[in-house]
Design a protein around this motif. Structure first.
Motif, mmCIF file in Angstrom:
data_model
loop_
_atom_site.group_PDB
_atom_site.id
_atom_site.type_symbol
_atom_site.label_atom_id
_atom_site.label_comp_id
_atom_site.label_asym_id
_atom_site.label_seq_id
_atom_site.Cartn_x
_atom_site.Cartn_y
_atom_site.Cartn_z
ATOM 1 N N ASN A 1 0.824 -1.214 0.000
ATOM 2 C CA ASN A 1 0.000 0.000 0.000
ATOM 3 C C ASN A 1 0.856 1.261 0.000
ATOM 4 O O ASN A 1 0.520 2.265 0.628
ATOM 5 C CB ASN A 1 -0.956 0.009 1.200
ATOM 6 N N GLN A 2 1.974 1.182 -0.704
ATOM 7 C CA GLN A 2 2.901 2.316 -0.806
ATOM 8 C C GLN A 2 3.077 2.687 -2.285
ATOM 9 O O GLN A 2 2.821 1.884 -3.182
ATOM 10 C CB GLN A 2 4.271 1.945 -0.217
ATOM 11 N N GLU A 3 3.528 3.925 -2.542
ATOM 12 C CA GLU A 3 3.765 4.361 -3.914
ATOM 13 C C GLU A 3 5.116 3.869 -4.435
ATOM 14 O O GLU A 3 5.320 3.790 -5.634
ATOM 15 C CB GLU A 3 3.695 5.886 -4.023
ATOM 16 N N ARG A 4 6.055 3.585 -3.502
ATOM 17 C CA ARG A 4 7.350 3.038 -3.892
ATOM 18 C C ARG A 4 7.601 1.798 -3.042
ATOM 19 O O ARG A 4 7.309 1.780 -1.846
ATOM 20 C CB ARG A 4 8.468 4.052 -3.682
ATOM 21 N N VAL A 5 8.160 0.774 -3.703
ATOM 22 C CA VAL A 5 8.367 -0.497 -3.007
ATOM 23 C C VAL A 5 9.797 -0.962 -3.208
ATOM 24 O O VAL A 5 10.538 -0.416 -4.037
ATOM 25 C CB VAL A 5 7.384 -1.571 -3.520
ATOM 26 N N SER A 6 10.172 -1.995 -2.454
ATOM 27 C CA SER A 6 11.535 -2.532 -2.529
ATOM 28 C C SER A 6 11.806 -3.152 -3.902
ATOM 29 O O SER A 6 11.063 -4.034 -4.357
ATOM 30 C CB SER A 6 11.730 -3.598 -1.452
ATOM 31 N N PHE A 7 12.877 -2.683 -4.541
ATOM 32 C CA PHE A 7 13.263 -3.230 -5.834
ATOM 33 C C PHE A 7 13.680 -4.699 -5.687
ATOM 34 O O PHE A 7 13.389 -5.540 -6.539
ATOM 35 C CB PHE A 7 14.399 -2.393 -6.418
ATOM 36 N N ASP A 8 14.330 -5.028 -4.572
ATOM 37 C CA ASP A 8 14.739 -6.415 -4.343
ATOM 38 C C ASP A 8 13.525 -7.320 -4.246
ATOM 39 O O ASP A 8 13.536 -8.460 -4.737
ATOM 40 C CB ASP A 8 15.572 -6.516 -3.067
ATOM 41 N N ARG A 9 12.471 -6.820 -3.593
ATOM 42 C CA ARG A 9 11.251 -7.617 -3.443
ATOM 43 C C ARG A 9 10.586 -7.852 -4.809
ATOM 44 O O ARG A 9 10.118 -8.952 -5.104
ATOM 45 C CB ARG A 9 10.292 -6.893 -2.502
ATOM 46 N N VAL A 10 10.584 -6.834 -5.672
ATOM 47 C CA VAL A 10 10.012 -6.976 -7.016
ATOM 48 C C VAL A 10 10.813 -7.991 -7.824
ATOM 49 O O VAL A 10 10.255 -8.842 -8.521
ATOM 50 C CB VAL A 10 9.969 -5.604 -7.733
ATOM 51 N N LYS A 11 12.146 -7.942 -7.700
ATOM 52 C CA LYS A 11 12.986 -8.912 -8.407
ATOM 53 C C LYS A 11 12.724 -10.328 -7.900
ATOM 54 O O LYS A 11 12.732 -11.289 -8.676
ATOM 55 C CB LYS A 11 14.463 -8.542 -8.241
ATOM 56 N N GLU A 12 12.469 -10.447 -6.620
ATOM 57 C CA GLU A 12 12.173 -11.762 -6.044
ATOM 58 C C GLU A 12 10.878 -12.320 -6.624
ATOM 59 O O GLU A 12 10.789 -13.509 -6.979
ATOM 60 C CB GLU A 12 12.069 -11.634 -4.523
ATOM 61 N N LEU A 13 9.842 -11.471 -6.728
ATOM 62 C CA LEU A 13 8.576 -11.907 -7.315
ATOM 63 C C LEU A 13 8.744 -12.248 -8.796
ATOM 64 O O LEU A 13 8.131 -13.191 -9.305
ATOM 65 C CB LEU A 13 7.516 -10.807 -7.147
ATOM 66 N N PHE A 14 9.552 -11.462 -9.480
ATOM 67 C CA PHE A 14 9.862 -11.690 -10.893
ATOM 68 C C PHE A 14 10.460 -13.090 -11.073
ATOM 69 O O PHE A 14 10.007 -13.881 -11.903
ATOM 70 C CB PHE A 14 10.844 -10.596 -11.348
#
Length: 745
Positions: A34-47
């Motif tokens: 629920n934030q406008e900016r999120v952890s790039f590492d977390r996005v890479k993990e989901l990727f």
């Protein structure tokens, strides 16, 4: 609310499936935090998690470079992989290196409510599903192995309609287009030859931003070795036009320098950058070897699986993309290539396909509610192919202008797109300025209606399009006066770098202003412009001189069957249909300009036709109406095209040429004219007509001859029925009026 326009096109150019998976991973994390900016590492993990899960389910997905499984990807590799779509989407995404966060740019974020975020998610899911579906169903390996195994045997079979031809021209291009990284900016075409089997068949992928022809420019192409021992996936250069322009020796130097330049410009990773490519021992094989920038080789019986093949193709296409995007828009040579690219090399028609194209054109005309005599469309086509100047003659209201317009429309040339132009001729036209233009008192050039068309047709982006100009009521003014410059320039046609060129039409003294010089300087008659004049012969019009008649085929519209009615149930039954609007100007452009161009391949037909003309010339010499080399060549070209395309029998074709090139020259009131007409009708009737022609008996009264059949009917069993019918009318006019001419009816 609809998605912002900046988001609707983000998947138009795909980088594998990476963009879609990145956006879906980002949206998932935005919702969770629920934030406008999120952890790039977390996005890479989901990727990464997405790809691992898909592979565990047994689904085919894009592999990490150099590895089979996503679970084997290192953090460094993952970073490099994800950075690729991040960079491609940098206009909407922002990565903060200080806190290692990622999100949408502020202006984008402000337009993304929950509804818009949901739409973006749906769009990404849809694109991803379509991408993966294409990966599952396309079997490139099967196609390549089939071609390598069967092509040598296929070459012993009939070329026309062979399944391998369909595989190259239709099936493979259609299936390749389903691959998500080959979007609409790419043109895909294959070839197994033009009329005969190619020694080296090929399948090319061309970026339309720089070329649409395999004759020049750079493109990706699968090249099959002559012995079918291997197929090469190559980044290559077109050879044909460089060789035509520079000669083979200089072209090879140019191509090798260009190869060196491209190899330094793009990485060409996982590709061979040597000249160890073996297609055939000499000739074209040498051309291909010199023009190849880099390649991947697949040997017959050892072609890798689809996953590897598609990965290789993606890699080559990525290198190709990098090269195309590195080209400077201000680079003069690049602009030249882009211009030439639009001279679209649409898959050339085979000679045996032409009859089907003409049937489609005729069906198009019939569907518009118009009817024309048998073989008229074939005759009109052959006449235009022979020379880009045709005259349609006949009584008013027979559909002369309509034929030109509908024929043009069938091929995609319309008033709306500027490729069909109707120019009504005025009785007061007395010199070429009325048609071509003049210099006004201020020194500016005022272009005439034809000049505007010629200037538009010669633009690089238009040179593959057909332009039709209909000069309506052409003989309301004296043709020899206002049309004299064009008649002269038409005779200067010559080959120049593979194109037909003529001398210039507009004198440099007419072009004082720089803008006029730029637009109209060196303006000639482009090879993609076709001139058709319509004429009525009555007391308000002028006759034609032999200078005009020598340069045109004259099609007559005087025999009308009024009992023709629209038939909405008529259907077109062809084994193969064509997109007529995609036909380029080569469909109509002449293939021969001098008899020597066609002599070796058509020697027997040329000799037969010439021997007939020699006999006719002996008759015509009595009235000074005999023909010269120009007419002989034009008739021979007409006969050759007819034979190549198998449109009519040889006698039918020669009948049309007698009617259109010989009879219009005959006029007069002397007994010698009567003798010539009688001798010609004797030959036109032939021995099988059952009609006896005794020249001496008919010199005083020819009515027993021409009253044997009713007006508008064809003489029964005549060898050349069209000519026999016209000659009978000319004899009748001579009998009744004391004077005759082709133009009186």
């Amino acid at each position: 609310m609809p998605l912002p326009e900046s988001l609707t096109q983000i998947f138009k150019r795909k980088q594998k499936s990476y963009k879609m998976v990145l956006i879906l991973s980002l949206i998932q994390e935005l919702r969770a935090s629920n934030q406008e900016r999120v952890s790039f590492d977390r996005v890479k993990e989901l990727f990464l998690r997405y790809f691992i899960a898909e592979q565990e389910r047994g689904n085919r997905v894009d592999k990490p470079p150099g590895r089979e499984l996503w679970m084997e990807a290192t953090p460094s590799q993952l970073k490099d992989i994800v950075n690729s779509p991040v960079n491609a989407l940098s206009h909407i995404l922002f990565v903060n290196s200080e806190d290692n966060s990622i999100g949408f740019h502020n202006q984008i974020q402000q337009q993304l409510g929950e509804e818009e975020l949901f739409q973006l998610e749906q769009m990404a899911n849809k694109e991803l599903q379509e991408y993966n579906a294409a990966l599952q169903h396309f079997s490139l390996q099967g196609h390549l192995e089939k071609i390598l195994a069967e092509y040598t045997f296929a070459k012993r079979e009939t070329f026309a309609g062979h399944p391998l031809g369909t595989q190259f021209r239709q099936t493979l291009p259609s299936e390749l287009k389903t691959l998500p990284f080959l979007d609409e900016q790419y043109k895909i075409q294959g070839s197994v030859g033009q009329g005969n089997w190619a020694t080296i068949p090929w399948l090319a992928i061309l970026d339309k931003r720089i070329t649409e022809t395999t004759q020049r420019g750079e493109y990706v192409v699968y090249l099959f070795a002559e012995d079918m021992s291997a197929v090469y996936l190559t980044l290559a250069q077109g050879v044909t036009i460089p060789v035509q322009e520079k000669g083979r020796k200089e072209a090879y130097v140019y191509l090798r320098n260009k190869t060196k330049e491209i190899r330094e410009l793009v990485p060409l990773a996982n590709m061979n950058k040597d000249e160890d490519i073996h297609l055939m021992s000499s000739g074209l094989g040498q051309d291909y070897q010199v023009s190849t920038v880099a390649y991947i080789k697949y040997e017959r019986g050892n072609v890798p699986d689809d996953e590897r093949l598609i990965e290789d193709l993606q890699n080559v296409m990525e290198n190709y993309r990098l090269y195309v995007e590195s080209l400077s828009s201000s680079d003069e040579e690049t602009n030249e290539v882009r211009g030439e690219a639009l001279l679209s090399e649409i898959e050339p028609l085979q000679d045996e396909q032409l009859a089907g194209v003409l049937q489609q054109i005729q069906f198009f005309i019939i569907q518009k509610g118009f009817f024309f005599p048998e073989h008229l469309i074939e005759n009109f086509y052959l006449s235009l192919k022979t020379k880009p100047f045709v005259i349609l003659a006949g009584i008013s209201g027979t559909g002369k202008t309509r034929l030109v317009k509908l024929f043009a429309e069938a091929l995609g040339s319309t008033v709306e797109n500027g490729q069909f132009t109707l120019i009504p001729v005025r009785p007061d036209w007395s010199d070429p300025s009325d048609l071509l233009g003049y210099k006004d008192l201020t020194g500016r050039f005022k272009p005439g209606p034809l000049t505007e068309v010629l200037a538009e047709a010669r633009k690089p982006e238009n040179q593959h399009k057909s332009y039709f100009v209909c000069l309506d009521e052409m003989n309301l003014a004296r043709v020899e006066h206002y049309f004299c410059d064009l008649l002269s320039v038409l005779e200067t046609q010559d080959w120049h770098e593979g194109k037909i060129r003529t001398q210039g039409l507009i004198s440099s003294t007419m072009l004082d202003m720089p803008n006029d010089q730029a637009k109209y300087g060196n303006l000639s008659i482009p090879e993609n412009v076709f001139l058709i004049g319509t004429v009525n012969m009555d007391e308000t019009t002028y006759p034609f001189s032999k200078k005009v008649l020598d340069r045109a085929n004259t099609l007559e519209f005087n025999y009308i069957n009024l009992e023709q009615y629209p038939d909405s149930n008529e259907s077109l039954n062809l084994s193969e249909t064509f997109d007529l609007s995609e036909m380029n100007h080569l469909l109509l452009r002449s293939d021969y300009l001098q008899l020597v161009d066609a002599y070796d391949a058509n020697k027997e037909l040329i000799i037969r036709t010439t021997e007939r003309l020699v006999k006719i010339n002996v008759l015509l010499e009595d009235i000074h109406a005999h023909v010269g080399f120009r007419v002989r060549d034009a008739i021979c070209f007409y006969m050759i095209y007819n034979d190549r395309f198998n449109l009519m029998s040889e006698e039918e074709a020669f009948d049309w040429q007698l009617l259109q090139k010989i009879l219009p020259r005959i006029q007069g009131s002397h007994a010698s004219v009567r003798r010539v007409l009688l001798n010609l009708i004797k030959g036109a009737l032939g021995n099988g007509s059952g009609i006896s022609v005794n020249i001496q008996d008919l010199m005083e009264d020819t009515s027993p001859l021409y009253t044997r059949w009713n007006a508008g009917q064809t003489p029964p069993m005549a060898k050349h029925p069209q000519s026999a019918r016209k000659l009978a009318f000319m004899l009748r006019r001579l009998e009744e009026d004391g004077f005759t001419s082709y133009w009186l009816s």
